[in-house]
Scaffold this motif. Structure first.
Motif, PDB file in Angstrom:
ATOM      1  N   HIS A 126       0.832  -1.202   0.000  1.00  0.00           N
ATOM      2  CA  HIS A 126       0.000   0.000   0.000  1.00  0.00           C
ATOM      3  C   HIS A 126       0.868   1.254   0.000  1.00  0.00           C
ATOM      4  O   HIS A 126       2.077   1.188   0.193  1.00  0.00           O
ATOM      5  N   LEU A 127       0.233   2.409  -0.176  1.00  0.00           N
ATOM      6  CA  LEU A 127       0.974   3.672  -0.245  1.00  0.00           C
ATOM      7  C   LEU A 127       1.254   4.283   1.128  1.00  0.00           C
ATOM      8  O   LEU A 127       2.291   4.903   1.333  1.00  0.00           O
ATOM      9  N   GLN A 128       0.301   4.127   2.083  1.00  0.00           N
ATOM     10  CA  GLN A 128       0.409   4.732   3.409  1.00  0.00           C
ATOM     11  C   GLN A 128       0.180   3.687   4.488  1.00  0.00           C
ATOM     12  O   GLN A 128      -0.601   2.750   4.296  1.00  0.00           O
ATOM     13  N   TYR A 129       0.819   3.897   5.650  1.00  0.00           N
ATOM     14  CA  TYR A 129       0.737   2.942   6.765  1.00  0.00           C
ATOM     15  C   TYR A 129       0.704   3.648   8.110  1.00  0.00           C
ATOM     16  O   TYR A 129       1.174   4.779   8.240  1.00  0.00           O
ATOM     17  N   HIS A 130       0.205   2.897   9.092  1.00  0.00           N
ATOM     18  CA  HIS A 130       0.375   3.228  10.500  1.00  0.00           C
ATOM     19  C   HIS A 130       1.009   2.013  11.175  1.00  0.00           C
ATOM     20  O   HIS A 130       0.703   0.878  10.820  1.00  0.00           O
ATOM     21  N   ALA A 131       1.843   2.288  12.152  1.00  0.00           N
ATOM     22  CA  ALA A 131       2.330   1.253  13.062  1.00  0.00           C
ATOM     23  C   ALA A 131       1.945   1.720  14.463  1.00  0.00           C
ATOM     24  O   ALA A 131       2.207   2.865  14.831  1.00  0.00           O
ATOM     25  N   HIS A 132       1.283   0.855  15.212  1.00  0.00           N
ATOM     26  CA  HIS A 132       0.881   1.171  16.582  1.00  0.00           C
ATOM     27  C   HIS A 132       1.753   0.357  17.524  1.00  0.00           C
ATOM     28  O   HIS A 132       1.696  -0.881  17.511  1.00  0.00           O
ATOM     29  N   VAL A 133       2.562   1.039  18.310  1.00  0.00           N
ATOM     30  CA  VAL A 133       3.426   0.401  19.293  1.00  0.00           C
ATOM     31  C   VAL A 133       2.643   0.349  20.597  1.00  0.00           C
ATOM     32  O   VAL A 133       2.234   1.388  21.124  1.00  0.00           O
ATOM     33  N   TYR A 134       2.418  -0.866  21.112  1.00  0.00           N
ATOM     34  CA  TYR A 134       1.620  -1.054  22.320  1.00  0.00           C
ATOM     35  C   TYR A 134       2.512  -1.170  23.548  1.00  0.00           C
ATOM     36  O   TYR A 134       3.586  -1.776  23.500  1.00  0.00           O
ATOM     37  N   PHE A 135       2.025  -0.612  24.667  1.00  0.00           N
ATOM     38  CA  PHE A 135       2.811  -0.606  25.899  1.00  0.00           C
ATOM     39  C   PHE A 135       1.891  -0.508  27.103  1.00  0.00           C
ATOM     40  O   PHE A 135       0.671  -0.338  26.970  1.00  0.00           O
ATOM     41  N   ASP A 136       2.489  -0.608  28.288  1.00  0.00           N
ATOM     42  CA  ASP A 136       1.764  -0.414  29.543  1.00  0.00           C
ATOM     43  C   ASP A 136       2.623   0.486  30.432  1.00  0.00           C
ATOM     44  O   ASP A 136       3.627   1.033  29.971  1.00  0.00           O
ATOM     45  N   GLY A 137       2.232   0.617  31.678  1.00  0.00           N
ATOM     46  CA  GLY A 137       2.958   1.497  32.590  1.00  0.00           C
ATOM     47  C   GLY A 137       4.419   1.121  32.754  1.00  0.00           C
ATOM     48  O   GLY A 137       5.289   1.995  32.860  1.00  0.00           O
ATOM     49  N   GLN A 138       4.712  -0.170  32.751  1.00  0.00           N
ATOM     50  CA  GLN A 138       6.094  -0.621  32.934  1.00  0.00           C
ATOM     51  C   GLN A 138       6.951  -0.419  31.691  1.00  0.00           C
ATOM     52  O   GLN A 138       8.167  -0.310  31.791  1.00  0.00           O
ATOM     53  N   SER A 139       6.320  -0.388  30.520  1.00  0.00           N
ATOM     54  CA  SER A 139       7.086  -0.260  29.277  1.00  0.00           C
ATOM     55  C   SER A 139       6.911   1.111  28.607  1.00  0.00           C
ATOM     56  O   SER A 139       7.313   1.288  27.466  1.00  0.00           O
ATOM     57  N   LEU A 140       6.354   2.065  29.336  1.00  0.00           N
ATOM     58  CA  LEU A 140       6.139   3.409  28.796  1.00  0.00           C
ATOM     59  C   LEU A 140       7.436   4.053  28.306  1.00  0.00           C
ATOM     60  O   LEU A 140       7.501   4.571  27.188  1.00  0.00           O
ATOM     61  N   ALA A 141       8.488   4.014  29.106  1.00  0.00           N
ATOM     62  CA  ALA A 141       9.753   4.642  28.720  1.00  0.00           C
ATOM     63  C   ALA A 141      10.342   3.962  27.484  1.00  0.00           C
ATOM     64  O   ALA A 141      10.849   4.643  26.578  1.00  0.00           O
ATOM     65  N   LEU A 142      10.261   2.654  27.424  1.00  0.00           N
ATOM     66  CA  LEU A 142      10.760   1.913  26.266  1.00  0.00           C
ATOM     67  C   LEU A 142       9.989   2.297  25.011  1.00  0.00           C
ATOM     68  O   LEU A 142      10.590   2.606  23.970  1.00  0.00           O
ATOM     69  N   ALA A 143       8.669   2.288  25.073  1.00  0.00           N
ATOM     70  CA  ALA A 143       7.843   2.627  23.913  1.00  0.00           C
ATOM     71  C   ALA A 143       8.102   4.064  23.463  1.00  0.00           C
ATOM     72  O   ALA A 143       8.211   4.331  22.266  1.00  0.00           O
ATOM     73  N   THR A 144       8.225   4.969  24.409  1.00  0.00           N
ATOM     74  CA  THR A 144       8.505   6.362  24.075  1.00  0.00           C
ATOM     75  C   THR A 144       9.835   6.468  23.343  1.00  0.00           C
ATOM     76  O   THR A 144       9.948   7.149  22.317  1.00  0.00           O
ATOM     77  N   SER A 145      10.840   5.786  23.832  1.00  0.00           N
ATOM     78  CA  SER A 145      12.156   5.806  23.202  1.00  0.00           C
ATOM     79  C   SER A 145      12.107   5.220  21.795  1.00  0.00           C
ATOM     80  O   SER A 145      12.682   5.796  20.856  1.00  0.00           O
ATOM     81  N   ILE A 146      11.437   4.103  21.620  1.00  0.00           N
ATOM     82  CA  ILE A 146      11.317   3.468  20.305  1.00  0.00           C
ATOM     83  C   ILE A 146      10.641   4.414  19.320  1.00  0.00           C
ATOM     84  O   ILE A 146      11.115   4.606  18.195  1.00  0.00           O
ATOM     85  N   CYS A 147       9.546   5.012  19.725  1.00  0.00           N
ATOM     86  CA  CYS A 147       8.809   5.904  18.830  1.00  0.00           C
ATOM     87  C   CYS A 147       9.615   7.151  18.492  1.00  0.00           C
ATOM     88  O   CYS A 147       9.661   7.576  17.328  1.00  0.00           O
ATOM     89  N   GLU A 148      10.267   7.727  19.484  1.00  0.00           N
ATOM     90  CA  GLU A 148      11.090   8.917  19.228  1.00  0.00           C
ATOM     91  C   GLU A 148      12.256   8.590  18.303  1.00  0.00           C
ATOM     92  O   GLU A 148      12.574   9.361  17.390  1.00  0.00           O
ATOM     93  N   GLN A 149      12.906   7.440  18.520  1.00  0.00           N
ATOM     94  CA  GLN A 149      14.013   7.035  17.651  1.00  0.00           C
ATOM     95  C   GLN A 149      13.530   6.806  16.224  1.00  0.00           C
ATOM     96  O   GLN A 149      14.211   7.208  15.265  1.00  0.00           O
TER      97      GLN A 149
END
Length: 115
Positions: A9-32
């Motif tokens: 397809h031409l356009q996509y979304h990726a949704h990174v799922y997390f919880d309270g314990q993995s918030l910092a990890l998910a934030t870092s992954i998305c920012e990177q």
């Protein structure tokens, strides 16, 4: 067996799922991902949004970014589940027929698309 993402397809979304314990990890992954691949990084939702039954952050990208972003996400998600889906304008199809997973497949509340 879980369906793997493919570049159809031409356009996509990726949704990174997390919880309270993995918030910092998910934030870092998305920012990177935003910095490395110039993808649009959405809000870090610490609440349920749309069909997502876990906290999530949305990455928006196109076909040109797919082949570099997806292997990087697979190698750097550190156990987090990531829903990858096309953006075609048909939300139900995008989250079902045009969707695939990195990691564990999680349930979605598809009833939000019937409203």
């Amino acid at each position: 067996m879980t369906k793997r993402p493919s570049d159809d397809h031409l356009q996509y979304h990726a949704h990174v799922y997390f919880d309270g314990q993995s918030l910092a990890l998910a934030t870092s992954i998305c920012e990177q991902a935003g910095e490395l691949f110039a993808v649009k990084v959405g809000r870090i939702h610490q609440r349920l949004v749309g069909p997502h039954l876990r906290w999530s952050c949305q990455l928006s990208f196109d076909q040109a970014q797919f082949d570099q972003l997806l292997p990087w996400l697979e190698n750097n998600r550190q156990g987090l589940s990531v829903l990858v889906h096309a953006v075609t304008g048909d939300n139900l199809a995008d989250h079902t027929r045009h969707a695939a997973w990195l990691g564990e497949e999680l349930p979605l509340d598809l009833s939000v698309f019937n409203a």
